[in-house]
Motif scaffolding. Sequence first.
Motif, PDB file in Angstrom:
ATOM      1  N   MET A   1     -22.317  -0.244  28.744  1.00 21.30           N
ATOM      2  CA  MET A   1     -22.863  -0.701  30.015  1.00 21.30           C
ATOM      3  C   MET A   1     -21.778  -1.069  31.024  1.00 21.30           C
ATOM      4  O   MET A   1     -21.938  -0.877  32.227  1.00 21.30           O
ATOM      5  N   VAL A   2     -20.682  -1.634  30.536  1.00 24.98           N
ATOM      6  CA  VAL A   2     -19.637  -2.022  31.490  1.00 24.98           C
ATOM      7  C   VAL A   2     -18.627  -0.901  31.741  1.00 24.98           C
ATOM      8  O   VAL A   2     -17.832  -0.974  32.671  1.00 24.98           O
ATOM      9  N   SER A   3     -18.679   0.116  30.919  1.00 29.28           N
ATOM     10  CA  SER A   3     -17.675   1.170  31.017  1.00 29.28           C
ATOM     11  C   SER A   3     -17.771   1.921  32.334  1.00 29.28           C
ATOM     12  O   SER A   3     -18.849   2.202  32.833  1.00 29.28           O
ATOM     13  N   GLU A   4     -16.593   2.247  32.862  1.00 26.00           N
ATOM     14  CA  GLU A   4     -16.571   3.093  34.058  1.00 26.00           C
ATOM     15  C   GLU A   4     -16.459   4.554  33.648  1.00 26.00           C
ATOM     16  O   GLU A   4     -16.384   5.441  34.487  1.00 26.00           O
ATOM     17  N   GLY A   5     -16.368   4.772  32.371  1.00 25.04           N
ATOM     18  CA  GLY A   5     -16.320   6.146  31.870  1.00 25.04           C
ATOM     19  C   GLY A   5     -15.015   6.858  32.099  1.00 25.04           C
ATOM     20  O   GLY A   5     -14.947   8.082  32.025  1.00 25.04           O
ATOM     21  N   THR A   6     -13.926   6.102  32.393  1.00 22.05           N
ATOM     22  CA  THR A   6     -12.626   6.748  32.606  1.00 22.05           C
ATOM     23  C   THR A   6     -12.215   7.515  31.352  1.00 22.05           C
ATOM     24  O   THR A   6     -12.279   6.992  30.253  1.00 22.05           O
ATOM     25  N   GLU A   7     -11.811   8.752  31.557  1.00 24.07           N
ATOM     26  CA  GLU A   7     -11.404   9.558  30.403  1.00 24.07           C
ATOM     27  C   GLU A   7      -9.925   9.333  30.097  1.00 24.07           C
ATOM     28  O   GLU A   7      -9.132   9.095  31.000  1.00 24.07           O
ATOM     29  N   PRO A   8      -9.567   9.413  28.834  1.00 23.13           N
ATOM     30  CA  PRO A   8      -8.147   9.228  28.511  1.00 23.13           C
ATOM     31  C   PRO A   8      -7.319  10.382  29.060  1.00 23.13           C
ATOM     32  O   PRO A   8      -7.809  11.509  29.159  1.00 23.13           O
ATOM     33  N   GLY A   9      -6.096  10.107  29.435  1.00 25.13           N
ATOM     34  CA  GLY A   9      -5.207  11.178  29.867  1.00 25.13           C
ATOM     35  C   GLY A   9      -4.739  11.946  28.651  1.00 25.13           C
ATOM     36  O   GLY A   9      -4.871  11.475  27.525  1.00 25.13           O
ATOM     37  N   ASP A  10      -4.164  13.129  28.873  1.00 22.43           N
ATOM     38  CA  ASP A  10      -3.754  13.864  27.680  1.00 22.43           C
ATOM     39  C   ASP A  10      -2.253  13.836  27.446  1.00 22.43           C
ATOM     40  O   ASP A  10      -1.762  14.339  26.463  1.00 22.43           O
ATOM     41  N   GLU A  11      -1.516  13.217  28.353  1.00 20.56           N
ATOM     42  CA  GLU A  11      -0.068  13.286  28.193  1.00 20.56           C
ATOM     43  C   GLU A  11       0.469  12.284  27.181  1.00 20.56           C
ATOM     44  O   GLU A  11       1.564  12.379  26.728  1.00 20.56           O
ATOM     45  N   GLU A  12      -0.267  11.298  26.848  1.00 12.24           N
ATOM     46  CA  GLU A  12       0.204  10.331  25.856  1.00 12.24           C
ATOM     47  C   GLU A  12      -1.001   9.741  25.148  1.00 12.24           C
ATOM     48  O   GLU A  12      -2.137  10.046  25.446  1.00 12.24           O
ATOM     49  N   ASN A  13      -0.662   8.864  24.242  1.00  9.83           N
ATOM     50  CA  ASN A  13      -1.637   8.170  23.437  1.00  9.83           C
ATOM     51  C   ASN A  13      -2.472   7.155  24.191  1.00  9.83           C
ATOM     52  O   ASN A  13      -2.076   6.010  24.319  1.00  9.83           O
ATOM     53  N   ASN A  14      -3.636   7.515  24.713  1.00  7.12           N
ATOM     54  CA  ASN A  14      -4.482   6.498  25.339  1.00  7.12           C
ATOM     55  C   ASN A  14      -5.565   6.103  24.362  1.00  7.12           C
ATOM     56  O   ASN A  14      -6.726   6.482  24.493  1.00  7.12           O
ATOM     57  N   SER A  15      -5.192   5.354  23.363  1.00  3.62           N
ATOM     58  CA  SER A  15      -6.118   5.148  22.245  1.00  3.62           C
ATOM     59  C   SER A  15      -7.326   4.312  22.638  1.00  3.62           C
ATOM     60  O   SER A  15      -8.422   4.521  22.134  1.00  3.62           O
ATOM     61  N   ILE A  16      -7.166   3.383  23.564  1.00  2.06           N
ATOM     62  CA  ILE A  16      -8.310   2.547  23.910  1.00  2.06           C
ATOM     63  C   ILE A  16      -9.376   3.377  24.607  1.00  2.06           C
ATOM     64  O   ILE A  16     -10.553   3.326  24.257  1.00  2.06           O
ATOM     65  N   LEU A  17      -8.939   4.197  25.575  1.00  2.66           N
ATOM     66  CA  LEU A  17      -9.932   5.002  26.287  1.00  2.66           C
ATOM     67  C   LEU A  17     -10.550   6.058  25.392  1.00  2.66           C
ATOM     68  O   LEU A  17     -11.738   6.363  25.506  1.00  2.66           O
ATOM     69  N   SER A  18      -9.769   6.605  24.486  1.00  2.00           N
ATOM     70  CA  SER A  18     -10.411   7.618  23.641  1.00  2.00           C
ATOM     71  C   SER A  18     -11.353   6.946  22.639  1.00  2.00           C
ATOM     72  O   SER A  18     -12.413   7.503  22.333  1.00  2.00           O
ATOM     73  N   ALA A  19     -11.004   5.745  22.204  1.00  8.47           N
ATOM     74  CA  ALA A  19     -11.941   5.018  21.345  1.00  8.47           C
ATOM     75  C   ALA A  19     -13.198   4.667  22.133  1.00  8.47           C
ATOM     76  O   ALA A  19     -14.311   4.687  21.605  1.00  8.47           O
ATOM     77  N   GLU A  20     -12.992   4.367  23.394  1.00  9.66           N
ATOM     78  CA  GLU A  20     -14.148   4.054  24.232  1.00  9.66           C
ATOM     79  C   GLU A  20     -15.066   5.277  24.333  1.00  9.66           C
ATOM     80  O   GLU A  20     -16.286   5.169  24.216  1.00  9.66           O
ATOM     81  N   GLN A  21     -14.453   6.444  24.502  1.00 14.71           N
ATOM     82  CA  GLN A  21     -15.248   7.669  24.536  1.00 14.71           C
ATOM     83  C   GLN A  21     -16.043   7.838  23.246  1.00 14.71           C
ATOM     84  O   GLN A  21     -17.213   8.212  23.264  1.00 14.71           O
ATOM     85  N   ASP A  22     -15.381   7.552  22.117  1.00 16.91           N
ATOM     86  CA  ASP A  22     -16.078   7.659  20.832  1.00 16.91           C
ATOM     87  C   ASP A  22     -17.287   6.731  20.802  1.00 16.91           C
ATOM     88  O   ASP A  22     -18.361   7.105  20.343  1.00 16.91           O
ATOM     89  N   ILE A  23     -17.070   5.514  21.294  1.00 16.99           N
ATOM     90  CA  ILE A  23     -18.179   4.564  21.274  1.00 16.99           C
ATOM     91  C   ILE A  23     -19.288   5.029  22.207  1.00 16.99           C
ATOM     92  O   ILE A  23     -20.477   4.969  21.873  1.00 16.99           O
ATOM     93  N   LEU A  24     -18.873   5.530  23.378  1.00 13.09           N
ATOM     94  CA  LEU A  24     -19.884   6.013  24.310  1.00 13.09           C
ATOM     95  C   LEU A  24     -20.718   7.121  23.686  1.00 13.09           C
ATOM     96  O   LEU A  24     -21.945   7.148  23.791  1.00 13.09           O
TER      97      LEU A  24
END
Lengths: 553, 450
Positions: free
Chosen positions: A427-450
Amino acid sequence: MSTDDESFHPLGEEWEDELETMLDDTEYDSDLGMEMAQDAMRVTKGELSEAEFHERYHEDVMEEFGEDERPTKEAYEAAQEEAKGTVSNMLNAFDGDDGETRRETMKKMGVGAAAVGVGAFGAASNGPEQSVTAAEEGHGPRQETTEESDTQWGMTIDLERCDGCLSCMTACSEENDLDQGVNWMYVMAWEDENHHGQEGSEYDVYTDFNMGSDFNMLVRPCQHCTDAPCEKVCPTTARHTRDKDGLVLTDYDVCIGCRYCQVACPYGVNYFQWDEPDVAYEDIDGLEDPDNPDQITHAEYEHGERWVDSRAPRGTMSKCTMCPSMQDGKQGEDKVGTSACESACPPGAIQFGNVKDERSDPSQHREHPVKSRAIVHLTNSTDSTKTAPSADQINSALSEGDDLQTAIDQIEGLTVDILAIMKSIEMVSEGTEPGDEENNSILSAEQDILSAVEAFQQYVDLETEEAYSELGLGDGSEQQAHFRLEQYTGDPSSFQLLEDVGTNPNVTYLGQEPGPEAQQVEGPTKYEDVGLLDERQEYLDEGTVGRIDGVSL
Amino acid sequence: MSTKTPSEEDILRPINTLTKKYFILYGVAALGLVAFLVAWAYQLQQGLIVTGLGDWGSGGGSTWGLYIGAFIWWVGVAHGGIILSAAVRLLNMDRYMPVARLAEMTTIGGLSAAGFYILVHMGRPDRMVTSVIGHYHITVNNSPLVWDVTVITAYFVLSATYLGLTLRYDISRLRDDLPDMFEPVYKILTLGYTEAEDKVIDRMVWWLAAAVIIMAPLLLHGGVIPWLFALLPAMPGWTGAIQGPMFLSIALMSAISGIMIISYAFRRAYDWDHIITDDIFRGLLLWLGFFTLLFLWFQLQTIINGVFLGPTNKAVAIEAKIAHPIYQVAMTMIFGTLVYIFLQGIRPALFSKRRALIASVIVLTGTLTEKILFVVEGFLHPTFDIYANTPGTYFPSAIEWLSLVGTTGLVALLFLNLSKLVPVVELHAIEHLRGDHEHGEEATEPEVEA
Ligand code: SF4
Ligand code: SF4
């Protein structure tokens, strides 16, 4: 450094034009020359390996000059051993005979190398290596880099998640082969008037999130300050900030061991190499794959560019480096944007990455601490008892028409609580996608949760009043979701250490800031229990000649 | 006061005599220096671990110690020396002319010792040239240490020039009485000398002296050297504008004391009662008292600023400083000396050269102690004072102590060698003493002369 500038040479466009004219006058192919020069500069910046460079031009050079005395891949490793200054050595590789005149050498070097080579020869009075090094580093007045790089490695450290296990400290000293007492990463528990450890703890109840910690922690790596006093005072430029990624490093080949950086650093993060390091140079390890010249040991890497990685040699200064060999991709692509301490931290309290990129872990953690804490806790931390199920898990466990409670029961490990947090994150997520140039583990985990939440919602509608109330999400507004998350993780304040000193650190903390009178206290894990030495002086005193025990100024 | 008339012969005596005592002294000084050189070689072989130093912070040590303390102390002696000699020339303090050259030589000696300390202090002294000079154009913008090295080098050159210029006059006139074996040295020193240049040189020396005095607060010991510490924001024991004046006062105290000791030695060895007169000692002692007073005043300012409603970090550092027994001892010694100087000013009968000598030794010991403690104090109570192992422990190792013997030996050797080569008292001073006797009348207030 003029990374985005049209010109590739640090001395700028004019210089290149001049070179091109000069090259046109020679009998050789000037296009090839300029191309080689460009790539040569890329090698000095670490964007291209020497082996690749030679590979790329071997045929051309043979065609043009009928000879190529540069080493091939096989010779590469041997050459690395001796290599000191990248550029000058690459040039030497073309230059077989020491007796040649400068002009002949330049011709033979190939016009391309000449572009770089002139720079080196031209300033021969300073010693070619220095002038080139200075140029490579984009040294003008040091502090003001003409063009800001968009990478700045840094950390956000969640002090309330740190449980004082010291895993990061041991991981760091293993990664870097540090001597006893050289604690580049240092974790301490502390107390001051307003923050007592045991009694007055903020959390009176044990929760899975706070782990019932009775300690105020401080995790202290080098802060890799943007305005680093240690760098300003260095009489040699050994202590320098890498233009490409803002890491503050020590060139072990240049440092004279005056220790002024250690004196000027307000945080006390420097450790001098008072004697011969415990781990010999040949034994400094890294990712070893002898057949692959790109996967090299720390030792070889160090001599590739400036020698800045791992433990310092005797007589020079060392401190936390934020793992440059990882950031440079020398330990594999998946390690870019990570550090040994981050990877080792069980609760994920250390978030390393590019602090200038809003999608990076440290930025996410700093800017959205509540949400990020929840994400890290549900996905990233090895010692959490709560884990968010994946979309696949949900799809295989659920079937159409399940009601909320049955659905929760059907997925192993899922509780109302976890689901509520997952939903809140969505509900609070802005849906920002992780970048691909480095390890954006929080955003990719967020995507998993979404996607897990989305999957769940295929079976059970979570956006009904009933579901909201069951999940404790009130009216289902974003504010309620935020509130729910806050209940779960707390809402930490953030700070930087000694902000008023003006160092502009690149480490941000979440949690309680130690006051000016804060004092370190014994923490949950004893240093010696994990094989670390806390007070290095105990060791150093053994080497003191004519030491009188117990006497001190 | 002696009634002997100062003569050329007097000032040539050190050059043309060779005594057993000289050899003994030479041997002792050389032994001290060699002993330290051996110790230093051991340090180079083993690494700086042989010192008592360590890492401040979690390590529980002190990053800098005796080496840096002694370094700034020697620089202080040197800078004080050149300021003194410049003042003599600039302000026509003719009374002190006989010790002006000794002051210049003290400067050369002090700077040599200081320069040596820089090397001894480094982890990789072998890289001094490539690393420091190679990046000089960049580092000179930021690094106080580079400013220091620059200024020290500049003053070495300046002092040597100064000394060299004034020596030309003497050597060209005394050449016949100087030993032949150093002929090449004299040739070089007096290269192209004509009497016509005397006037020009006088001018040059005057301007050099003016430059020294004008730059003293900023470029000598009142600026660049204290900035090494005072500009660092996070060490409250060091920060603050008071360090400039403080350092300058210490430099002058140390230099005056040093020059008194050296003058005493020469006067005794070569019967120079009529050249380096009691009057000179009395005057120097008063000057010493004056700068000691300034020093104690600055100390008081620092302390009050810290302990009375000072910010936390400053208060902690200053409280620890005044509670330190070594600080208390050093200050008591210096204060006691001031009391003596004051008393002998009122009652001239209390003066004796031996007492002046003791006062000098006490002041030198006091300033050296203060310097070493000052350096270490910074690490004991930093602003980021959270570490359990801070304040750490530090006590100089045997090798570090030996460095004091070694550098003192170095400076002594310099004097012993120079005294056989050139006159350590200026010909001008002799001429002046001969031509102007009434200057010997008591004038105990140096300010009168100034
Ligand atoms: S914390 Fe800042 S000042 Fe200290 S060593 Fe790191 S970059 Fe330098
Ligand atoms: S110890 Fe080395 S890196 Fe630190 S200031 Fe001195 S030369 Fe620079």
